[in-house]
Design a protein around this motif. Sequence first.
Motif, PDB file in Angstrom:
ATOM      1  N   PRO A 145      -2.519  31.895  22.807  1.00 42.43           N
ATOM      2  CA  PRO A 145      -4.374  32.504  21.647  1.00 42.43           C
ATOM      3  C   PRO A 145      -4.430  33.733  21.241  1.00 42.43           C
ATOM      4  O   PRO A 145      -4.280  34.402  22.331  1.00 42.43           O
ATOM      5  CB  PRO A 145      -4.677  31.605  23.184  1.00 42.43           C
ATOM      6  N   ASP A 152      -7.486  32.309  16.506  1.00 43.46           N
ATOM      7  CA  ASP A 152      -7.466  31.464  16.741  1.00 43.46           C
ATOM      8  C   ASP A 152      -9.298  31.630  16.392  1.00 43.46           C
ATOM      9  O   ASP A 152     -10.475  30.724  16.420  1.00 43.46           O
ATOM     10  CB  ASP A 152      -7.376  31.061  17.993  1.00 43.46           C
ATOM     11  N   LEU A 199      -8.522  27.804  25.583  1.00 41.45           N
ATOM     12  CA  LEU A 199      -7.250  28.479  24.997  1.00 41.45           C
ATOM     13  C   LEU A 199      -6.101  28.924  25.636  1.00 41.45           C
ATOM     14  O   LEU A 199      -4.745  28.298  24.919  1.00 41.45           O
ATOM     15  CB  LEU A 199      -7.805  29.363  23.610  1.00 41.45           C
TER      16      LEU A 199
END
Lengths: 267, 325
Positions: free
Chosen positions: A177, A199, A261
Amino acid sequence: MRPGDGASGVFCQCAECKKILLAGELFEALGVCPNCGHHHRLSAARRIEVTFDPGSFEELDADLRSIDPIEFPEYSEKLRKAEAKTGSRDGVVSGVAALDEIPVSVAVTDFDFMGGSLGSVAAEKIVRTFERGLERKTPVIVFSASGGARMQEGLFSLMQIAKTTAAVQRCRDQAIPYISVFTDPTMAGVLASHASIADVILSEPKALVGFAGARVSKQAQVSKVPDNFQTAEFVFEHGMIDRIVPRKEMRPTLIRLVRALGGHLRG
Amino acid sequence: MAKTWKEWEKPLLELDEALGKLRELARVATPDRRAELERRIAESEQRRNRYIDVMYSRLGPWEKVLVARAEKRPYSLDYINALFTEFIELDGDRRYGADHAIVGGVAFFDERPVMVVGHQKGRNIQERQYRNFGMAKPEGYRKAMRLFDMANRFRMPVVTFVDTPAADPGVESESRGISEAIAAAMQRMFELKVPVVSVVHGEGGSGGAIGIAVANRVLMLEHAIYSVIPPEGCAAILWRDPDRGPQAAAALRLTAQSALEYGLIDDIILEPHGGAHRDPPGAIRAVGEALARHLAELGAFDGEALQADRYAKFRAMGRFGEGAA
């Protein structure tokens, strides 16, 4: 020393509303004016201190330094001045840290070092930050504060935006992430590379965010430029970023995001 | 200091014009007069060629900027139409709109299917407006991405032609995320498992150029330029004087020769005598030969190797010191 960094005097003035403030009060408020909410720029060191777990940051690659690859006029002098001004060797400070005990790989730009411009050193540090995320299987967080590519390195600096983009691509392949945070300003070459393809993208309020310098844009346009043009609020309205996050909420926001994440990385 | 290639080439263009008049006279002259005129034509040609030798042997960075921008140079579609067969233009980003500053489509090169993408400039006022001066908006880069994806799926090599002053800097482009579009296009190029060759044939203008130039082989024409910022913009920032473009051009080292010396490009394609604008078919032939050679070399690698090669190449770019000062 800027107002938000703990000015040496007792008093300081807000750069936006011009109100006279107690320096200690502004420092405690993380550089955010208690009167108007203006977010003053922070040094990389102070940013790290107010964002990550106390004492968790370990700086890496601090020995990288800029050279003058194309012998650009006055570049060496500018580098020396910036080194003296900031006490760093380049605009990016990178390493590993923790957010609520979750390890993260981080890079933070200091605008005071030649406008945070992206040259060979800054890009190399950012790329290594992504590579550390890959090796250690930890989320990557990059704080930007930059006018763009460092033109004093000529075509080398243009290639740096491809280089950092490539590193993002590899993290994406390996499900690492990556959270990008825009702070004032996040412009041009930096915006047109790693900063824009994370992201999750967050921005501090009112940060200047744009591709072309405002003068260029205004020259190129007959039509009127919107009032909030090239601000965090403008790019948020146009769907380019996820959230505008005031500074005091940045740490808890990042903690939630890396927990959510990065869950798959912790098994 | 000259500001256009025509200003810089003025003496040469005058010789060309005089030569044209002599040729016209010779065409309509009586046979006895024609012999004398042809002798004078041969003399004039010699003089002009010597003049070209002199001017082009001392082509500095600023003169290269002017020549790279010459509207008589072949543009991307000139290369595409001449070097590829059965080109079918494909258009649209499937999200917002058509962009005519970047063209692309499928075609055949040496009977092999390829995907071609390039910036396109215009030669007259209407064309320039239609092509937005070769400055692509987000939809241009998003169209390019679509075509890159398709090339990857169908295992077609990608050839890109780079010739742009910059990406479009306007309000519309900012609204639709020009920065994200450029970054995403580069990212997409790093994913490709097919050969990618980019030819910078005119102006390689900053992010607008690199957005479609993440290639296994980056080739530049002899007098093309590639720069992180236009020289006029650099001069405006550094010295608050856009008229000091010539000094900025020198400082930025934006020539193909510097780029090759620094290892930032892979090859230089020599231009015809007096530049690509003086002999477009010659320039197109030279580009065709270089493309054939580089595509053949890349054809020996599998997809994984091509992707790894592209990554390693850009990963290694940059110069810095490490360790104690």
